[in-house]
Design an enzyme around this catalytic site. Sequence first.
Site, PDB file in Angstrom:
ATOM      1  N   HIS A  62       0.826  -1.210   0.000  1.00  0.00           N
ATOM      2  CA  HIS A  62       0.000   0.000   0.000  1.00  0.00           C
ATOM      3  C   HIS A  62       0.860   1.259   0.000  1.00  0.00           C
ATOM      4  O   HIS A  62       1.976   1.269   0.510  1.00  0.00           O
ATOM      5  CB  HIS A  62      -0.887   0.039   1.244  1.00  0.00           C
ATOM      6  CG  HIS A  62      -1.771  -1.146   1.378  1.00  0.00           C
ATOM      7  ND1 HIS A  62      -2.279  -1.565   2.591  1.00  0.00           N
ATOM      8  CD2 HIS A  62      -2.258  -2.032   0.470  1.00  0.00           C
ATOM      9  CE1 HIS A  62      -3.017  -2.638   2.411  1.00  0.00           C
ATOM     10  NE2 HIS A  62      -3.025  -2.944   1.127  1.00  0.00           N
ATOM     11  N   LYS A  72       6.640   6.245   7.103  1.00  0.00           N
ATOM     12  CA  LYS A  72       6.169   5.392   8.209  1.00  0.00           C
ATOM     13  C   LYS A  72       7.338   4.926   9.062  1.00  0.00           C
ATOM     14  O   LYS A  72       8.406   4.607   8.537  1.00  0.00           O
ATOM     15  CB  LYS A  72       5.417   4.169   7.653  1.00  0.00           C
ATOM     16  CG  LYS A  72       4.147   4.548   6.918  1.00  0.00           C
ATOM     17  CD  LYS A  72       3.560   3.407   6.129  1.00  0.00           C
ATOM     18  CE  LYS A  72       2.385   3.911   5.289  1.00  0.00           C
ATOM     19  NZ  LYS A  72       1.953   2.946   4.282  1.00  0.00           N
ATOM     20  N   TYR A 132       2.518   1.582  14.019  1.00  0.00           N
ATOM     21  CA  TYR A 132       3.364   2.466  13.216  1.00  0.00           C
ATOM     22  C   TYR A 132       2.879   3.905  13.238  1.00  0.00           C
ATOM     23  O   TYR A 132       1.701   4.171  13.432  1.00  0.00           O
ATOM     24  CB  TYR A 132       3.486   1.964  11.776  1.00  0.00           C
ATOM     25  CG  TYR A 132       2.207   1.710  11.035  1.00  0.00           C
ATOM     26  CD1 TYR A 132       1.395   0.622  11.350  1.00  0.00           C
ATOM     27  CD2 TYR A 132       1.822   2.502   9.968  1.00  0.00           C
ATOM     28  CE1 TYR A 132       0.229   0.361  10.643  1.00  0.00           C
ATOM     29  CE2 TYR A 132       0.668   2.248   9.245  1.00  0.00           C
ATOM     30  CZ  TYR A 132      -0.118   1.168   9.589  1.00  0.00           C
ATOM     31  OH  TYR A 132      -1.281   0.909   8.882  1.00  0.00           O
ATOM     32  N   ASP A 170      -6.708  -6.260  -1.311  1.00  0.00           N
ATOM     33  CA  ASP A 170      -5.327  -6.546  -1.712  1.00  0.00           C
ATOM     34  C   ASP A 170      -5.254  -7.564  -2.836  1.00  0.00           C
ATOM     35  O   ASP A 170      -4.298  -7.601  -3.601  1.00  0.00           O
ATOM     36  CB  ASP A 170      -4.502  -7.010  -0.510  1.00  0.00           C
ATOM     37  CG  ASP A 170      -4.199  -5.844   0.427  1.00  0.00           C
ATOM     38  OD1 ASP A 170      -3.752  -6.097   1.566  1.00  0.00           O
ATOM     39  OD2 ASP A 170      -4.419  -4.679   0.014  1.00  0.00           O
TER      40      ASP A 170
HETATM   41  C1  LIG Z   1      -4.803   2.647   6.786  1.00  0.00           C
HETATM   42  C2  LIG Z   1      -6.079   3.124   7.439  1.00  0.00           C
HETATM   43  C3  LIG Z   1      -7.255   2.395   7.368  1.00  0.00           C
HETATM   44  N1  LIG Z   1      -8.386   2.852   7.988  1.00  0.00           N
HETATM   45  C4  LIG Z   1      -9.584   2.027   7.910  1.00  0.00           C
HETATM   46  C5  LIG Z   1     -10.032   1.685   6.489  1.00  0.00           C
HETATM   47  C6  LIG Z   1     -10.629   0.298   6.632  1.00  0.00           C
HETATM   48  O1  LIG Z   1     -12.003   0.392   6.957  1.00  0.00           O
HETATM   49  C7  LIG Z   1      -9.884  -0.324   7.821  1.00  0.00           C
HETATM   50  C8  LIG Z   1      -8.820  -1.320   7.409  1.00  0.00           C
HETATM   51  O2  LIG Z   1      -8.007  -0.683   6.455  1.00  0.00           O
HETATM   52  P1  LIG Z   1      -7.043  -1.546   5.568  1.00  0.00           P
HETATM   53  O3  LIG Z   1      -7.694  -2.839   5.183  1.00  0.00           O
HETATM   54  O4  LIG Z   1      -6.536  -0.647   4.471  1.00  0.00           O
HETATM   55  O5  LIG Z   1      -5.866  -1.857   6.606  1.00  0.00           O
HETATM   56  P2  LIG Z   1      -4.449  -2.448   6.213  1.00  0.00           P
HETATM   57  O6  LIG Z   1      -4.562  -3.517   5.151  1.00  0.00           O
HETATM   58  O7  LIG Z   1      -3.763  -2.779   7.482  1.00  0.00           O
HETATM   59  O8  LIG Z   1      -3.716  -1.205   5.547  1.00  0.00           O
HETATM   60  C9  LIG Z   1      -2.458  -0.743   5.994  1.00  0.00           C
HETATM   61  O9  LIG Z   1      -1.555  -1.722   5.613  1.00  0.00           O
HETATM   62  C10 LIG Z   1      -0.266  -1.368   5.206  1.00  0.00           C
HETATM   63  C11 LIG Z   1       0.705  -2.278   5.894  1.00  0.00           C
HETATM   64  C12 LIG Z   1       0.121   0.043   5.326  1.00  0.00           C
HETATM   65  O10 LIG Z   1       1.297   0.385   5.334  1.00  0.00           O
HETATM   66  C13 LIG Z   1      -0.901   1.085   5.344  1.00  0.00           C
HETATM   67  O11 LIG Z   1      -0.686   1.939   6.451  1.00  0.00           O
HETATM   68  C14 LIG Z   1      -2.290   0.607   5.378  1.00  0.00           C
HETATM   69  O12 LIG Z   1      -2.737   0.591   4.038  1.00  0.00           O
HETATM   70  O13 LIG Z   1      -9.289   0.777   8.517  1.00  0.00           O
HETATM   71  C15 LIG Z   1      -8.422   4.038   8.693  1.00  0.00           C
HETATM   72  O14 LIG Z   1      -9.455   4.434   9.266  1.00  0.00           O
HETATM   73  N2  LIG Z   1      -7.269   4.789   8.757  1.00  0.00           N
HETATM   74  C16 LIG Z   1      -6.098   4.374   8.166  1.00  0.00           C
HETATM   75  O15 LIG Z   1      -5.077   5.078   8.280  1.00  0.00           O
END
Ligand SMILES: Cc1cn([C@H]2C[C@H](O)[C@@H](COP(=O)(O)OP(=O)(O)O[C@H]3O[C@H](C)C(=O)[C@H](O)[C@H]3O)O2)c(=O)[nH]c1=O
Length: 178
Positions: A62, A72, A132, A170
Amino acid sequence: MKIEKTKLEGCFIIQPQVFTDSRGYFFESFNQQKFELATGANGYFVQDNQSASTYGVVRGLHFQKGEFAQAKLVRVIEGRVLDIAVDLRAGSKTFGQWVGIELTGENNWQFYIPRGFAHGFSVLSETAVFAYKCDNEYHKEAESGIRYDDPTLNIDWGIPAKDMVISEKDAIQPYFKP
Ligand SMILES: Cc1cn([C@H]2C[C@H](O)[C@@H](COP(=O)(O)OP(=O)(O)O[C@H]3O[C@H](C)C(=O)[C@H](O)[C@H]3O)O2)c(=O)[nH]c1=O
């Protein structure tokens, strides 16, 4: 605090000084002045995130686009992950190259990833708690990514593909555009 450069300029491994005694341990998980002195990077972060995952989860790759790009500072509170940064900086001599660092709740290592990188991690232990700091806030509209299994990047996530747990988001990320 010990700082180690990586083959990707601007990405640093940070090994905090851990104080142990009969009660357990203590370390400064972040100190802005020490961070900036040691890395030369901007130590002003505006958002902290935390996620918990089980074995085999791969989160990533991401990044946020343009003005919303995020640097980060990542670490593992509990468990073991393989943390991956991919250089997407236009004109970088290591453009398209990646580096993988094992972060654990035992080594307490941290990994600093500047803006201009895609980021992800795989969970090597039964569970992992990942925390992070970001130097720019979340902007859903600026979110982008690259397929974790992109054949050009050919990232070794340290776990068999059959064990991987991938989010629907993803699973449909675009391929890397060299
Ligand atoms: C990233 C983020 C997400 N969200 C909400 C959006 C979704 O409803 C939920 C899960 O999000 P997501 O599936 O994108 O989470 P990850 O797959 O852990 O995403 C992260 O994973 C990789 C490792 C990264 O480096 C990024 O910081 C980030 O993209 O949290 C928020 O409210 N705020 C945020 O800053």
